[in-house]
Write a protein that holds these residues in place. Structure first.
Motif, PDB file in Angstrom:
ATOM      1  N   GLY A  43      49.756  44.226  76.420  1.00 15.32           N
ATOM      2  CA  GLY A  43      50.820  44.011  77.374  1.00 15.32           C
ATOM      3  C   GLY A  43      52.091  44.591  76.782  1.00 15.32           C
ATOM      4  N   PRO A  94      48.286  44.380  81.836  1.00 14.59           N
ATOM      5  CA  PRO A  94      47.812  45.463  80.959  1.00 14.59           C
ATOM      6  C   PRO A  94      48.694  46.709  81.075  1.00 14.59           C
ATOM      7  N   TYR A 147      52.635  41.998  73.426  1.00 19.76           N
ATOM      8  CA  TYR A 147      51.573  41.044  73.166  1.00 19.76           C
ATOM      9  C   TYR A 147      50.223  41.764  73.216  1.00 19.76           C
ATOM     10  N   THR A 165      52.735  40.419  80.436  1.00 21.38           N
ATOM     11  CA  THR A 165      51.338  40.183  80.051  1.00 21.38           C
ATOM     12  C   THR A 165      50.340  40.933  80.923  1.00 21.38           C
ATOM     13  N   LEU A 214      46.470  41.523  74.483  1.00 24.08           N
ATOM     14  CA  LEU A 214      45.765  40.834  75.552  1.00 24.08           C
ATOM     15  C   LEU A 214      44.324  40.602  75.118  1.00 24.08           C
ATOM     16  N   SER A 215      43.765  39.502  75.555  1.00 22.38           N
ATOM     17  CA  SER A 215      42.444  39.099  75.081  1.00 22.38           C
ATOM     18  C   SER A 215      41.359  40.083  75.496  1.00 22.38           C
ATOM     19  N   PHE A 249      47.159  35.892  76.108  1.00 16.80           N
ATOM     20  CA  PHE A 249      47.999  36.860  75.410  1.00 16.80           C
ATOM     21  C   PHE A 249      48.589  36.215  74.162  1.00 16.80           C
ATOM     22  N   TYR A 275      48.768  32.159  70.500  1.00 16.52           N
ATOM     23  CA  TYR A 275      48.489  32.711  71.819  1.00 16.52           C
ATOM     24  C   TYR A 275      48.614  31.647  72.903  1.00 16.52           C
TER      25      TYR A 275
END
Length: 387
Positions: free
Chosen positions: A315, A299, A318, A297, A320-321, A334, A345
């Protein structure tokens, strides 16, 4: 152990009631639409709401056991299975896919790594022009198609949404390394340990079929795009939901199309994400160790997606927000979103896991998207409960 503070807190009672009201309103506005929303907070189920219809005629009500085709929310589940095999030492993020699956290395793909596939940087997002629903439901045939692919950019140099190829490449790699089918890996490594094997499925059984919500709604406007547009080659019109009734066929539900057709309840998806952040549900074990979650998770790519032509932050497998998304821009959140306003999430900074699923595909919901509306309500009520 159940936390009585959480179970009895008035703001959490309000959360359940307000989300239920919201889903009821969305269902009333759109006959034939069905919704589920679930959330775990500190490992406790604080939201389990559902409303609407599991069929387009509005005759079969959604309940807590209704299963939804998770669309691209499936990618978060696929990625979790891959991380589990990495944790077990069966896969390595920086190993070449061709190490596990030699035939994949043809046509300039010999140096593509597992990490590049997880970050959509492998350069092989394009589907065969002749793809149809029967073809993508045939695992062995699609393995052959993945072997034929040629990168359309230098692997690792840029990121672009591998909308469908993501699933077969990762799934077959996992199967080659492990020996089980990818559907069995999902069952054994995610479903069974968490007790959700009947509620989170890749390759639905005939017994599960009667629980699956019918997909309906508006056609995704891909057919009107220029033929040379990359997005149209990645997600051909012949494969998009709503325009293709095969999405509601038992044979398609029974197939393994990992990137888009995991069949699940919102509660099961939220349960999986809760298990990833140290809040295993009902005594269930944690699926991934903290170090593995941290690697998965962190970056790995931030920039413009070559296919969607939109800013992304990724990630390993996933999303990422980012500010303004349904995950609320929370710095550690994530998961993965899906067509129609769906999402699953985890938000470790708030000890929270959320899932929203639906069966009505609508384009351009914007601020009325179910995932956004539910997530906003959750954040509001949990903030009040903590104050």
């Amino acid at each position: 152990m159940t936390n009585p503070f959480i179970r009895n807190h008035p703001y959490l009672v309000e959360l359940q009631n307000h989300v239920q009201q919201l889903l009821d309103e969305l269902a009333e506005d759109d006959i034939g639409a069905g919704f589920q929303a679930a959330a775990y907070w500190h490992g406790e189920l604080v939201l389990n709401a559902f409303s609407g219809s599991a069929d387009s005629a509005g005759r079969r009500p959604v309940d807590s056991d209704t299963l939804f085709v998770a669309q691209s929310c499936s990618k978060g589940i696929v990625s979790t299975a891959i991380h589990i095999l990495v944790q077990q030492g069966k896969l390595d993020y920086d190993e070449r896919i061709s190490h596990y699956w030699p035939e994949f290395g043809a046509n300039g793909k010999d140096k593509i790594t597992l990490r590049q596939v997880l970050t959509h940087t492998a350069g092989v997002p394009v589907m065969p022009a002749y793809s149809d629903m029967r073809l993508i439901a045939d695992w062995r045939a699609m393995v052959g198609e993945m072997e034929k692919l040629e990168p359309i950019w230098e692997p690792g140099s840029k990121s672009g949404y591998h909308g469908l190829t993501f699933g077969w490449i990762l799934g077959e790699t996992a199967s080659r390394a492990d020996g089980r089918t990818f559907a069995q890996i999902v069952h054994d490594e995610i479903g069974k340990p968490l007790g959700i094997e009947k509620d989170l499925i890749l390759g639905a059984s005939s017994e599960a079929e009667c629980r699956i919500a019918e997909i309906s709604g508006e056609a995704v406007p891909i057919a009107s795009m220029p033929d040379d547009m990359l997005f149209k080659r990645v997600l051909p019109p012949a494969l998009v939901p709503v325009a293709n009734p095969e999405w509601n066929s038992p044979w398609f539900h029974a197939a393994a199309v990992p990137a888009v057709n995991v069949i699940a309840t919102a509660k099961a998806v939220a349960c999986m994400y809760a298990s990833l952040i140290g809040h295993g549900v009902d005594g269930g074990r944690r699926l991934l160790e903290p170090a593995c979650v941290a690697e998965a998770t962190s970056p790995h790519f931030e920039g413009i997606d070559e296919v969607a032509l939109a800013p992304i932050k990724l990630g390993l497998g996933y999303s990422l927000s980012q500010e303004g998304d349904p995950m609320g821009g929370s710095p550690m959140a994530f998961g993965y979103a899906g067509l129609g306003g769906m999402i699953g999430y985890a938000d470790p900074s708030n000890s929270l896991a959320v899932a929203v699923l639906c069966n009505r595909m609508k384009v351009g919901r914007g601020e009325r998207s179910p995932d956004r509306l539910v997530s906003d309500l959750i954040r509001e009520k949990l903030s009040a409960a903590e104050s």
